[in-house]
Design a protein around this motif. Structure first.
Motif, PDB file in Angstrom:
ATOM      1  N   MET A  76      34.649  36.831  48.336  1.00 47.04           N
ATOM      2  CA  MET A  76      34.028  36.728  47.031  1.00 47.04           C
ATOM      3  C   MET A  76      33.939  38.090  46.357  1.00 47.04           C
ATOM      4  O   MET A  76      34.097  38.189  45.152  1.00 47.04           O
ATOM      5  N   ASN A  77      33.698  39.139  47.142  1.00 49.24           N
ATOM      6  CA  ASN A  77      33.634  40.482  46.572  1.00 49.24           C
ATOM      7  C   ASN A  77      34.961  40.893  45.952  1.00 49.24           C
ATOM      8  O   ASN A  77      34.993  41.536  44.906  1.00 49.24           O
ATOM      9  N   ASP A  78      36.068  40.523  46.622  1.00 53.09           N
ATOM     10  CA  ASP A  78      37.386  40.856  46.082  1.00 53.09           C
ATOM     11  C   ASP A  78      37.626  40.145  44.755  1.00 53.09           C
ATOM     12  O   ASP A  78      38.183  40.716  43.819  1.00 53.09           O
ATOM     13  N   PHE A  79      37.212  38.885  44.682  1.00 53.39           N
ATOM     14  CA  PHE A  79      37.379  38.124  43.438  1.00 53.39           C
ATOM     15  C   PHE A  79      36.594  38.767  42.305  1.00 53.39           C
ATOM     16  O   PHE A  79      37.116  38.929  41.191  1.00 53.39           O
ATOM     17  N   LEU A  80      35.362  39.144  42.565  1.00 54.63           N
ATOM     18  CA  LEU A  80      34.546  39.771  41.531  1.00 54.63           C
ATOM     19  C   LEU A  80      35.117  41.120  41.103  1.00 54.63           C
ATOM     20  O   LEU A  80      35.095  41.470  39.919  1.00 54.63           O
ATOM     21  N   ALA A  81      35.650  41.876  42.057  1.00 52.02           N
ATOM     22  CA  ALA A  81      36.285  43.154  41.728  1.00 52.02           C
ATOM     23  C   ALA A  81      37.517  42.924  40.855  1.00 52.02           C
ATOM     24  O   ALA A  81      37.753  43.661  39.880  1.00 52.02           O
ATOM     25  N   ALA A  82      38.296  41.902  41.185  1.00 55.13           N
ATOM     26  CA  ALA A  82      39.482  41.584  40.386  1.00 55.13           C
ATOM     27  C   ALA A  82      39.093  41.171  38.976  1.00 55.13           C
ATOM     28  O   ALA A  82      39.738  41.576  37.997  1.00 55.13           O
ATOM     29  N   MET A  83      38.049  40.361  38.846  1.00 55.07           N
ATOM     30  CA  MET A  83      37.596  39.946  37.520  1.00 55.07           C
ATOM     31  C   MET A  83      37.099  41.153  36.716  1.00 55.07           C
ATOM     32  O   MET A  83      37.327  41.245  35.507  1.00 55.07           O
ATOM     33  N   GLY A  84      36.439  42.073  37.383  1.00 53.00           N
ATOM     34  CA  GLY A  84      35.999  43.294  36.723  1.00 53.00           C
ATOM     35  C   GLY A  84      37.169  44.110  36.203  1.00 53.00           C
ATOM     36  O   GLY A  84      37.132  44.630  35.082  1.00 53.00           O
ATOM     37  N   LEU A  85      38.233  44.202  36.986  1.00 51.68           N
ATOM     38  CA  LEU A  85      39.418  44.939  36.550  1.00 51.68           C
ATOM     39  C   LEU A  85      40.101  44.251  35.370  1.00 51.68           C
ATOM     40  O   LEU A  85      40.621  44.913  34.470  1.00 51.68           O
ATOM     41  N   VAL A  86      40.114  42.924  35.370  1.00 50.79           N
ATOM     42  CA  VAL A  86      40.667  42.191  34.226  1.00 50.79           C
ATOM     43  C   VAL A  86      39.891  42.541  32.966  1.00 50.79           C
ATOM     44  O   VAL A  86      40.478  42.797  31.903  1.00 50.79           O
ATOM     45  N   LEU A  87      38.575  42.576  33.062  1.00 48.94           N
ATOM     46  CA  LEU A  87      37.751  42.920  31.904  1.00 48.94           C
ATOM     47  C   LEU A  87      38.000  44.358  31.443  1.00 48.94           C
ATOM     48  O   LEU A  87      38.001  44.640  30.243  1.00 48.94           O
ATOM     49  N   VAL A  88      38.232  45.261  32.383  1.00 53.32           N
ATOM     50  CA  VAL A  88      38.532  46.653  32.022  1.00 53.32           C
ATOM     51  C   VAL A  88      39.836  46.713  31.231  1.00 53.32           C
ATOM     52  O   VAL A  88      39.918  47.357  30.177  1.00 53.32           O
TER      53      VAL A  88
END
Length: 61
Positions: A1-13
């Motif tokens: 789940m942490n990896d998914f949230l990190a990926a979503m954060g990078l998409v937003l960046v």
């Protein structure tokens, strides 16, 4: 789940960089997307999905 949230954060960046850094370009690209056919958009989306899966596979493998 942490990896998914990190990926979503990078998409937003990345999205924020486009809209915040180059708003005129973002408007131009949005206008061009409206004129593209659904098949072209679908093909581009599938290529993006495949590239994303490949990148994740290479990084996580």
């Amino acid at each position: 789940m942490n990896d998914f949230l990190a990926a979503m954060g990078l998409v937003l960046v990345v999205e924020g960089l486009v809209y915040g850094g180059f708003p005129a370009l973002a408007k131009k690209l949005a206008t061009e997307v409206l004129s593209m056919s659904e098949n072209t958009l679908r093909g581009a989306g599938l290529v993006a999905i495949a590239a994303g899966v490949a990148i994740v596979w290479l990084v996580r493998g």
